[in-house]
Design an enzyme around this catalytic site. Structure first.
Site, PDB file in Angstrom:
ATOM      1  N   CYS A 131       0.854  -1.183   0.000  1.00  0.00           N
ATOM      2  CA  CYS A 131       0.000   0.000   0.000  1.00  0.00           C
ATOM      3  C   CYS A 131       0.896   1.241   0.000  1.00  0.00           C
ATOM      4  O   CYS A 131       1.811   1.346   0.814  1.00  0.00           O
ATOM      5  CB  CYS A 131      -0.895  -0.007   1.238  1.00  0.00           C
ATOM      6  N   CYS A 173       0.413   3.062   3.590  1.00  0.00           N
ATOM      7  CA  CYS A 173       0.782   2.517   4.906  1.00  0.00           C
ATOM      8  C   CYS A 173       1.725   1.318   4.842  1.00  0.00           C
ATOM      9  O   CYS A 173       2.076   0.774   5.888  1.00  0.00           O
ATOM     10  CB  CYS A 173      -0.482   2.134   5.679  1.00  0.00           C
ATOM     11  N   CYS A 215      -7.554  -0.881   1.406  1.00  0.00           N
ATOM     12  CA  CYS A 215      -6.534  -1.440   2.296  1.00  0.00           C
ATOM     13  C   CYS A 215      -7.127  -1.582   3.697  1.00  0.00           C
ATOM     14  O   CYS A 215      -7.695  -0.634   4.234  1.00  0.00           O
ATOM     15  CB  CYS A 215      -5.333  -0.492   2.308  1.00  0.00           C
ATOM     16  N   CYS A 243      -5.383   0.995   6.348  1.00  0.00           N
ATOM     17  CA  CYS A 243      -5.506   2.458   6.323  1.00  0.00           C
ATOM     18  C   CYS A 243      -6.692   2.957   5.499  1.00  0.00           C
ATOM     19  O   CYS A 243      -6.850   4.163   5.338  1.00  0.00           O
ATOM     20  CB  CYS A 243      -4.219   3.082   5.804  1.00  0.00           C
ATOM     21  N   CYS A 269      -8.852  -5.222 -10.066  1.00  0.00           N
ATOM     22  CA  CYS A 269      -8.419  -4.197 -11.020  1.00  0.00           C
ATOM     23  C   CYS A 269      -7.962  -2.980 -10.214  1.00  0.00           C
ATOM     24  O   CYS A 269      -8.787  -2.247  -9.669  1.00  0.00           O
ATOM     25  CB  CYS A 269      -9.610  -3.856 -11.911  1.00  0.00           C
TER      26      CYS A 269
END
Ligand SMILES: [Zn+2]
Length: 222
Positions: free
Chosen positions: A116, A119, A165, A168, A188
């Site tokens: 990510c 984070c 995510c 976060c 996607c």
């Protein structure tokens, strides 16, 4: 006396009109703004109590380390704006979508891990990446189901499932059910939501100590 009363009334009428006009344009602007932004992340920028979430941690070489209970990463809009570029902020915190074929990773075939961008939570790996022909990096599964969340997204008049995510709440992209086996899913993603970490196959310590100019006598079998 009448005059002054009249004057006051007129003044208040004018003020009220001005107020109505101002509020009408403010309302119109607010409606336009809310139409532009998908509703799913509108509440996400508000700072709240940090909830505990379960994720699976991975090393940069893709090794599964452990299941961990961590405090959710919660930041204010200003803090995110300072950390992220304008485009990455718009995608990860406001659920914008990058243009197809414009991102960094749709055509990347290197072996590695996708974390990510907000984070560092591990999200995807090159092992499940496939060429979807869409111009966005596509995967048939996340690195661990715990590390991403999906939710209904009805923005832009489409029935989609948004992917974010777990750690976060960064918006990552959408998941569709037209992917390849074994899951039949197509995650996607926006390249801008991801940070690629390439797996280093050969390390310095694994090389035999040889003086400069020596030709390597053996290559590692594959
Ligand atoms: Zn994250």
């Amino acid at each position: 006396m009448f005059d002054s009363d009249l004057g006051t009334n007129e003044g208040s009428v004018v003020r009220r009109r001005a107020f109505l006009v101002t509020s009408a344009s403010a309302l119109a602007a607010a409606i336009l703004w809310s139409l532009r932004r998908p509703s799913l992340v509108q509440a996400k920028t508000a700072k709240g109590a940090s909830e505990e979430v379960t994720i699976v941690e991975f090393s940069d070489s893709g090794e599964r380390l452990k299941t961990a209970h961590v405090r959710k990463v919660v930041k204010t809009e200003d803090e995110w704006r300072k950390q992220l570029s304008r485009g990455v902020f718009a995608i990860t915190r406001q659920a914008d979508t990058e243009l197809a074929y414009s991102g960094e990773y749709w055509n990347l075939h290197e072996k590695g891990l996708y974390r990510c961008v907000c984070c560092d939570n591990a999200l995807f790996t090159s092992d499940t990446k496939f060429d979807s022909g869409t111009g966005w990096p596509s995967y048939w599964a996340p690195i661990a189901p715990e590390n991403v969340r999906t939710m209904r997204d009805a923005s832009f008049g489409m029935a989609r499932k948004a992917v974010s995510c777990t750690e976060c709440d960064a918006h990552l992209g959408h998941v569709f059910d037209d992917g390849p086996e074994p899951t039949g899913l197509r995650y996607c993603m926006n390249s801008a939501s991801l940070r690629f970490v390439e797996v280093q196959v050969a390390t310095e310590s694994s090389k035999p100590s040889a003086s400069l100019g020596d030709a390597p006598s053996r290559r590692k079998g594959g």
